[in-house]
Design a protein around this motif. Structure first.
Motif, mmCIF file in Angstrom:
data_model
loop_
_atom_site.group_PDB
_atom_site.id
_atom_site.type_symbol
_atom_site.label_atom_id
_atom_site.label_comp_id
_atom_site.label_asym_id
_atom_site.label_seq_id
_atom_site.Cartn_x
_atom_site.Cartn_y
_atom_site.Cartn_z
ATOM 1 N N ILE A 106 0.833 -1.197 0.000
ATOM 2 C CA ILE A 106 0.000 0.000 0.000
ATOM 3 C C ILE A 106 0.869 1.248 0.000
ATOM 4 O O ILE A 106 0.583 2.237 -0.679
ATOM 5 C CB ILE A 106 -0.953 -0.019 1.211
ATOM 6 N N ASN A 107 1.971 1.219 0.719
ATOM 7 C CA ASN A 107 2.889 2.364 0.728
ATOM 8 C C ASN A 107 3.463 2.645 -0.669
ATOM 9 O O ASN A 107 3.568 3.793 -1.104
ATOM 10 C CB ASN A 107 4.014 2.115 1.727
ATOM 11 N N ARG A 108 3.858 1.566 -1.381
ATOM 12 C CA ARG A 108 4.400 1.745 -2.744
ATOM 13 C C ARG A 108 3.336 2.295 -3.686
ATOM 14 O O ARG A 108 3.614 3.109 -4.563
ATOM 15 C CB ARG A 108 4.960 0.427 -3.253
ATOM 16 N N ALA A 109 2.127 1.858 -3.546
ATOM 17 C CA ALA A 109 1.059 2.345 -4.409
ATOM 18 C C ALA A 109 0.807 3.833 -4.193
ATOM 19 O O ALA A 109 0.584 4.600 -5.137
ATOM 20 C CB ALA A 109 -0.214 1.542 -4.166
ATOM 21 N N MET A 110 0.881 4.255 -2.964
ATOM 22 C CA MET A 110 0.664 5.662 -2.683
ATOM 23 C C MET A 110 1.808 6.522 -3.252
ATOM 24 O O MET A 110 1.592 7.620 -3.764
ATOM 25 C CB MET A 110 0.532 5.868 -1.167
ATOM 26 N N ALA A 111 3.045 6.034 -3.167
ATOM 27 C CA ALA A 111 4.178 6.773 -3.724
ATOM 28 C C ALA A 111 4.060 6.903 -5.246
ATOM 29 O O ALA A 111 4.336 7.964 -5.831
ATOM 30 C CB ALA A 111 5.489 6.084 -3.346
ATOM 31 N N ALA A 112 3.626 5.850 -5.906
ATOM 32 C CA ALA A 112 3.438 5.906 -7.352
ATOM 33 C C ALA A 112 2.352 6.906 -7.721
ATOM 34 O O ALA A 112 2.442 7.620 -8.736
ATOM 35 C CB ALA A 112 3.106 4.522 -7.889
ATOM 36 N N GLY A 113 1.316 6.973 -6.924
ATOM 37 C CA GLY A 113 0.263 7.939 -7.193
ATOM 38 C C GLY A 113 0.768 9.367 -7.102
ATOM 39 O O GLY A 113 0.378 10.236 -7.902
ATOM 40 N N ARG A 114 1.596 9.617 -6.111
ATOM 41 C CA ARG A 114 2.159 10.963 -5.997
ATOM 42 C C ARG A 114 3.012 11.330 -7.220
ATOM 43 O O ARG A 114 2.930 12.447 -7.733
ATOM 44 C CB ARG A 114 2.989 11.063 -4.721
ATOM 45 N N LEU A 115 3.852 10.390 -7.687
ATOM 46 C CA LEU A 115 4.693 10.650 -8.870
ATOM 47 C C LEU A 115 3.845 10.905 -10.111
ATOM 48 O O LEU A 115 4.164 11.760 -10.953
ATOM 49 C CB LEU A 115 5.634 9.462 -9.112
ATOM 50 N N LEU A 116 2.757 10.163 -10.241
ATOM 51 C CA LEU A 116 1.878 10.363 -11.377
ATOM 52 C C LEU A 116 1.255 11.748 -11.356
ATOM 53 O O LEU A 116 1.119 12.416 -12.395
ATOM 54 C CB LEU A 116 0.796 9.279 -11.392
ATOM 55 N N ALA A 117 0.904 12.201 -10.175
ATOM 56 C CA ALA A 117 0.329 13.541 -10.068
ATOM 57 C C ALA A 117 1.336 14.614 -10.449
ATOM 58 O O ALA A 117 1.008 15.590 -11.137
ATOM 59 C CB ALA A 117 -0.177 13.756 -8.638
ATOM 60 N N LEU A 118 2.584 14.441 -10.023
ATOM 61 C CA LEU A 118 3.624 15.396 -10.404
ATOM 62 C C LEU A 118 3.858 15.401 -11.911
ATOM 63 O O LEU A 118 4.079 16.451 -12.522
ATOM 64 C CB LEU A 118 4.925 15.060 -9.662
ATOM 65 N N ALA A 119 3.818 14.217 -12.543
ATOM 66 C CA ALA A 119 4.009 14.148 -13.994
ATOM 67 C C ALA A 119 2.889 14.865 -14.730
ATOM 68 O O ALA A 119 3.121 15.564 -15.730
ATOM 69 C CB ALA A 119 4.084 12.684 -14.432
ATOM 70 N N LEU A 120 1.671 14.710 -14.242
ATOM 71 C CA LEU A 120 0.552 15.406 -14.881
ATOM 72 C C LEU A 120 0.713 16.919 -14.754
ATOM 73 O O LEU A 120 0.415 17.669 -15.692
ATOM 74 C CB LEU A 120 -0.756 14.935 -14.250
ATOM 75 N N LEU A 121 1.188 17.361 -13.609
ATOM 76 C CA LEU A 121 1.415 18.793 -13.446
ATOM 77 C C LEU A 121 2.513 19.300 -14.386
ATOM 78 O O LEU A 121 2.421 20.401 -14.927
ATOM 79 C CB LEU A 121 1.788 19.091 -11.991
ATOM 80 N N ALA A 122 3.565 18.498 -14.578
ATOM 81 C CA ALA A 122 4.647 18.907 -15.474
ATOM 82 C C ALA A 122 4.179 18.995 -16.920
ATOM 83 O O ALA A 122 4.542 19.916 -17.664
ATOM 84 C CB ALA A 122 5.811 17.919 -15.361
ATOM 85 N N LEU A 123 3.366 18.032 -17.335
ATOM 86 C CA LEU A 123 2.846 18.078 -18.698
ATOM 87 C C LEU A 123 1.953 19.289 -18.900
ATOM 88 O O LEU A 123 1.933 19.894 -19.981
ATOM 89 C CB LEU A 123 2.066 16.790 -18.997
#
Length: 411
Positions: free
Chosen positions: A35-52
């Motif tokens: 569950i911890n790894r899944a939450m970290a991946a979600g955060r990275l995905l959100a940052l990528a969307l903001l960068a795009l």
């Protein structure tokens, strides 16, 4: 309540939690590693969307040009400095440091322009018909545009442009006929723009562009294979202030123009005031001087050969020995004119029953005198040998001596 029956009497029943108790226990349970790894991946995905979403604001856009320099016209050596030719064995320099200066052509090497022409300036790029390999060192502030070569003519073969810098330089290859940029940053006329291109046809030539480079060390290369069918201009734009250099190479120009690019005819030099005229040697150094006029030397015509006396013709020679001797005596004597000698001979020949020749023309006096002298000598020789015609008599020595005397005017 069914678990004890299924598991046996040795196992105790596990109570089933419902309602508020289940929620309370779930809060106290620790989260698992998955569950911890899944939450970290979600955060990275959100940052990528903001960068795009923010990428268009960070994209490179053209900037206004603050100053335009033309190499050889209004540039200084600080902005752009021309060196030629480049040693072909010199390894490709890297930045930093800057490459060592090459030999400047106008520093003593043979001129690229014909000797009947002059180079437009010391910093003017000359494209000779047998090819060129030169380098321009650059130090450009932001927004400055430098025109390296104003006119690369049609017929230029295998052109290579290699731009190097320590910051964001941009290549611009422009079609002079249309004014469109065909290769370089934001050049989309033929598809050789920011992303680059490979083997694109451009009016019979093949163009490849490496693409826009923005990080140090910057390098952008353009290769045009074949013979140009359209004139081009080579430019460099400083998107950011940078130092660097650009190589320009070609294998020649065919057909070769009478006046190579970068040269001009000597009579067209504008800075000589009359009566001075420009004197050129193929370099940018033109001397204004008054032409020296030399008197034309005319060679004297060779002397015409004097006519040689013709040998005596037996058919035209008088057969009367006495007449021949008188003719020779009259020609040898300087006191009696040719007309008198001719009249005397005519009388003697008429007495012997022969017809006298016509008097000679004045223009042939010299020739007649020569013939008469020969006739006299022949007559003397004939008299001494005793050869006479039938019925003729030899002249006695006294008479011969008398005949040799100058004739009087009464005769």
């Amino acid at each position: 309540q069914c678990w004890p029956a299924l598991l046996g009497s040795s196992h105790q029943a596990v109570p089933v939690l419902t309602g508020p108790e289940q929620r309370q226990r779930a809060k106290r349970r620790p989260l698992g590693p998955r569950i911890n790894r899944a939450m970290a991946a979600g955060r990275l995905l959100a940052l990528a969307l903001l960068a795009l979403r923010a990428l268009p604001a960070l994209a490179k856009t053209p900037i206004p040009t603050t100053k335009v320099y033309v190499l050889g016209v209004n540039t200084t050596r600080t902005i752009a400095d021309l060196f030629e030719p480049v040693n072909p064995n010199e390894p490709a320099p890297m930045l930093p440091p800057a490459p060592k200066p090459a030999r400047l052509l106008t520093g003593g090497a043979a001129p690229l322009c014909p000797t009947s022409q002059y180079r437009l300036s010391e910093q003017q790029v000359v494209l000779p018909c047998d090819g060129i390999d030169m380098r321009v060192d650059l130090d450009m502030p932001t927004g400055v545009l430098v025109v390296i070569i104003q006119d690369v003519p049609a017929g230029t073969k295998d052109l290579t442009i290699d731009l190097n810098g320590n910051n964001d330089f941009d290549t611009e290859i422009v079609d002079i006929a249309t004014g469109q940029c065909i290769a370089g940053f934001n050049c989309n006329a033929i598809g050789c723009g920011t992303a680059g291109c490979t083997d694109v046809d451009f009016h019979g030539t093949i163009i490849s562009f490496s693409g826009d480079d923005r990080t140090n060390p910057v390098r952008e290369t353009t290769n045009i294979t074949g013979s140009l069918t359209r004139a081009l201009a080579i430019k460099v734009m400083a998107f950011q202030g940078a130092e660097g250099y650009i190589y320009v190479r070609s294998t020649g120009i065919d057909p070769c123009p009478a006046v190579p690019p970068g040269c001009a005819l000597c009579p067209d030099y504008p800075n000589c005031a009359a009566p001075e005229e420009p004197q050129c040697d193929g370099t940018h150094n033109v001397v204004c001087a008054v032409p020296t006029t030399e008197a034309p030397t005319t060679e004297a015509p060779p002397p015409s050969p004097s006519p040689s006396p013709s040998p005596p013709n037996p058919e035209s020679m008088p057969e009367d020995v006495e007449a021949a001797m008188h003719l020779g005596a009259a020609a040898a004597s300087g006191s009696v004119g040719l007309n008198e000698a001719s009249a005397s001979v005519a009388q003697r020949v008429a007495a012997g029953g022969r017809e006298a020749p016509a008097p000679p023309a004045a223009a042939l006096a010299f020739l007649v005198a020569a013939v008469a002298a020969v006739a006299f000598m022949a007559g003397v020789a004939w008299a001494r040998t005793g050869r006479t015609r039938p019925g003729a008599e030899l002249i006695a020595p006294e008479e011969a001596e008398h005949e040799m005397r100058p004739l009087s005017t009464s005769a």
